[in-house]
Write a protein that holds these residues in place. Structure first.
Motif, short mmCIF file in Angstrom:
data_model
loop_
_atom_site.label_atom_id
_atom_site.label_comp_id
_atom_site.label_asym_id
_atom_site.label_seq_id
_atom_site.Cartn_x
_atom_site.Cartn_y
_atom_site.Cartn_z
N MET A 1 3.12 5.10 8.65
CA MET A 1 3.78 6.19 7.95
C MET A 1 5.13 5.70 7.45
N SER A 2 5.44 6.04 6.22
CA SER A 2 6.70 5.56 5.64
C SER A 2 7.40 6.70 4.94
N TYR A 3 8.67 6.89 5.24
CA TYR A 3 9.44 8.01 4.69
C TYR A 3 9.77 7.81 3.22
N GLY A 4 10.13 6.60 2.82
CA GLY A 4 10.43 6.30 1.43
C GLY A 4 11.87 6.62 1.06
N GLU A 5 12.16 6.50 -0.25
CA GLU A 5 13.54 6.60 -0.71
C GLU A 5 13.83 7.87 -1.51
N ASN B 1 7.51 17.97 4.59
CA ASN B 1 7.32 18.17 3.16
C ASN B 1 7.31 16.86 2.40
N LYS B 2 8.20 15.94 2.80
CA LYS B 2 8.31 14.65 2.13
C LYS B 2 7.05 13.82 2.32
N THR B 3 6.48 13.86 3.53
CA THR B 3 5.32 13.02 3.86
C THR B 3 4.01 13.62 3.39
N TYR B 4 3.83 14.94 3.59
CA TYR B 4 2.53 15.56 3.35
C TYR B 4 2.50 16.50 2.15
N ASN B 5 3.65 16.73 1.53
CA ASN B 5 3.73 17.59 0.35
C ASN B 5 3.26 19.01 0.66
N LYS B 6 3.60 19.51 1.85
CA LYS B 6 3.23 20.87 2.23
C LYS B 6 4.25 21.39 3.22
N ASN B 7 4.31 22.73 3.39
CA ASN B 7 5.28 23.29 4.33
C ASN B 7 4.75 23.26 5.76
N THR C 1 15.63 22.30 12.39
CA THR C 1 14.55 22.80 11.54
C THR C 1 14.60 22.23 10.13
N LYS C 2 15.81 22.00 9.61
CA LYS C 2 15.91 21.47 8.25
C LYS C 2 15.34 20.06 8.17
N TYR C 3 15.69 19.24 9.15
CA TYR C 3 15.20 17.86 9.13
C TYR C 3 13.68 17.80 9.34
N VAL C 4 13.17 18.60 10.28
CA VAL C 4 11.73 18.59 10.55
C VAL C 4 10.96 19.05 9.32
N SER C 5 11.41 20.14 8.70
CA SER C 5 10.74 20.65 7.50
C SER C 5 10.81 19.64 6.36
N PHE C 6 11.96 18.99 6.23
CA PHE C 6 12.15 18.00 5.17
C PHE C 6 11.16 16.85 5.31
N VAL C 7 11.03 16.32 6.52
CA VAL C 7 10.16 15.16 6.75
C VAL C 7 8.69 15.52 6.53
N PHE D 1 0.78 -1.22 0.00
CA PHE D 1 0.00 0.00 0.00
C PHE D 1 0.82 1.29 0.00
N HIS D 2 2.14 1.23 0.20
CA HIS D 2 2.99 2.42 0.03
C HIS D 2 2.39 3.66 0.69
N ALA D 3 2.35 3.65 2.03
CA ALA D 3 1.59 4.65 2.79
C ALA D 3 1.99 6.08 2.47
N ASN D 4 3.30 6.35 2.30
CA ASN D 4 3.73 7.73 2.09
C ASN D 4 3.14 8.31 0.81
N GLY D 5 3.21 7.54 -0.27
CA GLY D 5 2.66 8.01 -1.54
C GLY D 5 1.15 8.16 -1.46
N LEU D 6 0.49 7.26 -0.73
CA LEU D 6 -0.96 7.35 -0.60
C LEU D 6 -1.37 8.61 0.15
N ASN D 7 -0.61 8.98 1.17
CA ASN D 7 -0.94 10.18 1.93
C ASN D 7 -0.90 11.41 1.02
N LYS D 8 0.11 11.47 0.15
CA LYS D 8 0.22 12.60 -0.77
C LYS D 8 -0.94 12.60 -1.76
N ALA D 9 -1.28 11.42 -2.30
CA ALA D 9 -2.37 11.34 -3.27
C ALA D 9 -3.70 11.72 -2.62
#
Length: 500
Positions: free
Chosen positions: A352-356, A423-429, A415-421, A265-273
């Motif tokens: 929740m999955s961070y992905g590659e 953005n990566k998971t939810y596609n938003k700032n 802050t860089k790591y928190v913002s990165f994660v 089910f690739h949770a990270n991609g599904l959350n963005k979709a």
């Protein structure tokens, strides 16, 4: 682990063709996008399938192709059913059902009916399940009468299961199984019933029989190449062994279940979709509300200008009332959808999955994502878990001085790591992420008259972290398309109606 091939999960895929056949027939942009979505669906790439079904809806809307639009809605419902998100599943099934009735497509309407009964059973709403089951019993126009009879038997068993009549439900599932065998249906239809019976044995505490069913389902799933049913089978075995106190076996099957679930089910991609789908829904709701509001304003002006003409005025008042009614229906639909999303958030069991892949960071907060490539998947997942735990706590998000550095300090990161994660998971700032959390909490309070009915809107926005009404109302309208006062009024009316 990828499935060898995908077979229908527990529903009929609506207007779905074989990928090659669909490609040959596709001639319009909407049909081509839909065909691409079908190929992703068939291969088990659910995040991409969901993304392309959303694109298909937009293209079909532009072309005024109602059948492609309806087909995309049906398959989006199927994806949510596969994920176990029955609130969202039901939302799209009811939407497609209404469209199929308006188009006069009886065969498609009947397919929606079957799935609506199933969704209500999963949600425990037996009365609604029975209501739509009675409608389906009287329905005509199904092209495959044998399949129709099978699903009627299946839904009868589901209703008994939802009522807690487990012995009667097992008998009905066995009847459906015999019917499938006699009519030489694919083995997957028999597998459905075996899995249902296994789950009933788990619920009723008959763990020995549940283990037998689970093992049989593992064997049948392997033979048919059905990865989704294999996940279900491992879930049955995990719960059954837990019930018997055999913790080693329970943990073994639990680990297999979780590994396969995440793989499929690739949770990270599904959350963005799903985020993109919510944005699409909000945009359509806002467009509808704006259009209706504009029309209402124009008609109100006309009424004032021709108030001397009694007969004309009466006619315009009737039109105005109807348009207001439509506006209220759109707004109530948005409130119901928000309630479903809040329930879905509370019941969401997807890991929740961070992905590659690398993600682009918002430049105003964190610079570029290159600085974060040194993070491992495990570190990112651990940080994401801390972020979710913190931002799910009203005490955290209600701090008006909350910022990216605060969260970074609380998680022991930067802050860089928190913002990165995020953005990566939810596609938003970060700011958008926190605003949506706060507004969702405000919606919950506004709708909860029992506990927050005496609180003013000012008290509520201060409780969720806003310091002034302007910022709160602007953020609320951007997300919900209406003011907090209107939302509270409609939510109160809906609660009063439901209690009657």
């Amino acid at each position: 682990m990828q499935p060898k091939k995908t077979i229908l999960t527990l529903v009929i895929i609506l207007y779905s063709f074989a990928a090659a056949h669909a490609s040959m027939r596709a001639s319009t942009p909407a049909e081509r996008v839909k065909a691409q979505a079908d190929r992703y669906y068939a291969s088990g790439a659910y995040p991409m399938a969901l993304t392309y079904y959303i694109k298909g809806m937009e293209a079909a809307e532009s072309e005024k192709n109602k059948r492609i639009y309806m087909a995309c809605i049906g398959n989006i419902a199927n994806i949510y059913e596969t994920l176990g998100d029955y609130e969202s599943n039901l939302f799209y099934l009811l939407k497609g059902y209404d469209m199929s009735k308006n188009l006069g497509d009886n065969d498609l309407r009947n397919k929606y009916l079957i799935n609506i009964v199933s969704a209500y059973c999963h949600l425990g709403n037996v009365n609604k399940a029975k209501e739509f089951f009675r409608i389906s019993q009287k329905a005509t126009g199904s092209k495959d009468q044998k399949a129709w009879k099978y699903f009627l038997i299946y839904n009868s068993a589901r209703i008994k299961q939802a009522e807690g009549k487990y012995e009667a439900a097992v008998k009905e599932h066995l009847y459906a199984m015999d019917f499938a065998k006699k009519n030489k249906f694919d083995d997957v239809y028999i597998l459905y019933q075996e899995c249902e019976i296994g789950n009933i044995y788990v619920k009723s505490g008959n763990y020995a029989e549940a283990i037998k069913c689970g093992e049989k389902c593992v064997e049948m799933s392997g033979a048919t190449g059905n990865a989704e049913m294999l996940v279900n089978a491992y879930s049955i075995l995990s719960k059954a062994y837990t019930g018997t106190g055999q913790n080693d076996s329970a943990q073994k099957y639990r680990n297999i279940y979780l590994e396969m679930y995440d793989s499929i089910f690739h949770a990270n991609g599904l959350n963005k979709a799903k985020g993109r789908l919510k944005e699409y829904e909000n945009r359509k709701n806002n467009e509808a509300i704006s259009l209706l509001t504009s029309r209402i304003s124009t008609q109100t002006l006309v009424i004032i200008l021709v108030s001397g003409l009694f007969a004309v005025s009466i006619a315009l008042v009737i039109i105005l009332i109807r348009k207001n009614h439509n506006l209220r229906n759109v707004q109530r639909l948005l409130i119901a959808r928000n309630n479903d999303l809040m329930k879905s958030d509370e019941n969401n069991k997807i890991m929740m999955s961070y992905g590659e892949e690398a993600a682009q960071l918002p430049e105003d907060e964190s610079g570029t994502g290159d600085d974060c490539r040194e993070m491992t998947t495990e570190q990112a997942n651990a940080l994401l878990t801390k972020i979710i735990e913190l931002t799910n706590d009203i005490r955290t998000i209600s701090d008006p001085d909350l910022n990216l550095k605060t969260i970074a300090d609380m998680t022991g990161s930067n802050t860089k790591y928190v913002s990165f994660v995020i953005n990566k998971t939810y596609n938003k700032n970060f700011r958008t992420f926190i605003n949506e959390k706060r507004i969702r909490e405000a919606c919950r309070m506004l709708a909860d008259t029992e506990h927050y009915g005496n609180k003013t809107i000012q008290a509520i926005y201060e409780e969720v972290g806003y310091t002034n009404a302007v910022s709160f109302i602007r953020a609320f309208k951007k997300i919900n398309g209406m003011t907090p006062a209107m939302y509270k009024k409609l939510a109160t009316e809906k609660a009063r109606h439901n209690s009657m």
